[in-house]
Design an enzyme around this catalytic site. Structure first.
Site, PDB file in Angstrom:
ATOM      1  N   GLY A 118       5.091 -35.456   9.557  1.00  0.00           N
ATOM      2  CA  GLY A 118       4.706 -35.656   8.173  1.00  0.00           C
ATOM      3  C   GLY A 118       3.443 -36.471   8.083  1.00  0.00           C
ATOM      4  N   VAL A 175       8.719 -37.116  14.116  1.00  0.00           N
ATOM      5  CA  VAL A 175      10.075 -37.241  14.644  1.00  0.00           C
ATOM      6  C   VAL A 175      10.172 -36.435  15.936  1.00  0.00           C
ATOM      7  CG1 VAL A 175      12.530 -36.924  14.201  1.00  0.00           C
ATOM      8  CG2 VAL A 175      10.982 -37.476  12.308  1.00  0.00           C
ATOM      9  N   ASP A 222      13.640 -45.085  -0.531  1.00  0.00           N
ATOM     10  CA  ASP A 222      13.172 -43.713  -0.312  1.00  0.00           C
ATOM     11  C   ASP A 222      14.362 -42.764  -0.180  1.00  0.00           C
ATOM     12  OD1 ASP A 222      11.254 -41.734  -0.108  1.00  0.00           O
ATOM     13  OD2 ASP A 222      10.982 -41.964   2.061  1.00  0.00           O
TER      14      ASP A 222
END
Length: 295
Positions: A4, A9, A117
């Site tokens: 992102g 990840v 978030d």
């Protein structure tokens, strides 16, 4: 596994115990020793939240030799963002996910930790657990970035209006985001959004004054709870504990009778007169209908 704007990840194997894990690494660097120490201190404090059964296990945190902060976490099978894109959830399943994640927020808020978030991409599932909340440890990273408001940092579809005003965050931010998440996983897209594309910041602020529509096949009582949690004024929202209890008490039988009619109010009108008029009526109706006390 994924990349992102702010993190990447990786899927990895922890050799010492032979288990697969997920490693989330911040793309930018923490160049000062002060920032690195703060990240390690606050991320480890947030890691205590992983003792809750509906919070992703956080195994370790650290900073690489080239100054990228990272978290080593439990590897899950997928997220509710994936689920809602394939097939939106039924009301009962969404309610059950909400109860679990709200309980995780009750635990974190009681320990002075905000998530900031909550969104479908951060609600994960595995073979052993239908709903776990991820990324508590990344909240401090958001604070260390440029403080200017950007759509990427705020995940605007699930951020309440006060976050765009640079107000100090509170538990009400997480409550709003969870209710927006539950609406989205049933609808297939965030509340008030017409498409999957992010609107401009000006358009986004205008959306807060639009009503939140009912959803076909979703009981009105559940939508009312979610509207309550997405009130524009953070003081008008329930706490995480109240939200959990409201969801727990909901009877989602579509044939249920309602002895008390819902209050009349304009969901998109945030003027003081209308807000003060409808807030007590809606709150009294919700808590009275579900037979719980306002704490």
């Amino acid at each position: 596994m994924a990349r992102g704007g702010y993190a990447t990840v990786y899927r990895a194997t922890q050799d010492s115990v032979g288990r697969e894990v997920a490693i989330k690494m911040e793309n930018r660097r923490l160049e000062s020793n002060r920032d690195q120490a703060r990240f390690l201190r606050e991320a480890r404090a947030a890691g205590r939240m992983s003792s809750h059964p509906h919070v992703v296990d956080l195994f370790d945190v650290g900073v690489t030799v080239d100054q990228h902060p990272y978290l080593i976490m439990e590897l899950c099978d997928g997220s509710y963002l994936d689920r809602m894109r394939i097939s939106p959830l039924a009301a009962t399943e969404a309610r059950d996910v909400g109860i679990k994640i709200a309980d995780a927020l009750v635990h974190s808020h009681a320990n002075g930790v905000l998530h900031r978030d909550v969104k479908p991409a951060n609600v994960l599932y595995s073979h052993f657990n239908p709903a776990v909340l991820a990324d508590f440890g990344l909240a401090v990273l958001g604070e260390m970035r440029d403080s200017s408001v950007t759509l990427e940092v705020l995940t605007p579809a699930y951020a309440p209006p006060e976050m765009f005003r640079h107000d100090d965050p509170s538990g009400a931010v997480d409550v709003y985001a969870l209710c927006a998440t539950l609406y989205a996983v049933m609808h297939g897209r965030p509340p008030r959004w017409e498409t999957d594309r992010s609107p401009s910041l000006i358009t986004l602020m205008d959306l807060f004054h639009q009503p939140i529509p009912d959803l076909p096949g979703v009981p009105h009582a559940l939508i009312e709870v979610l509207r309550y949690g997405m009130a524009n004024d953070p003081r008008s929202r329930p706490t995480a504990e109240q939200l959990r209890d409201l969801l727990t008490k909901l009877d989602l039988d579509p044939n249920q009778s309602r002895s008390v009619p819902p209050p009349r109010y304009s969901a998109g009108d945030d003027t003081p007169t209308v807000r003060n008029a409808h807030k007590p009526a809606r709150k009294k109706w919700l808590f009275g209908l579900l037979g719980i006390q306002d704490r």
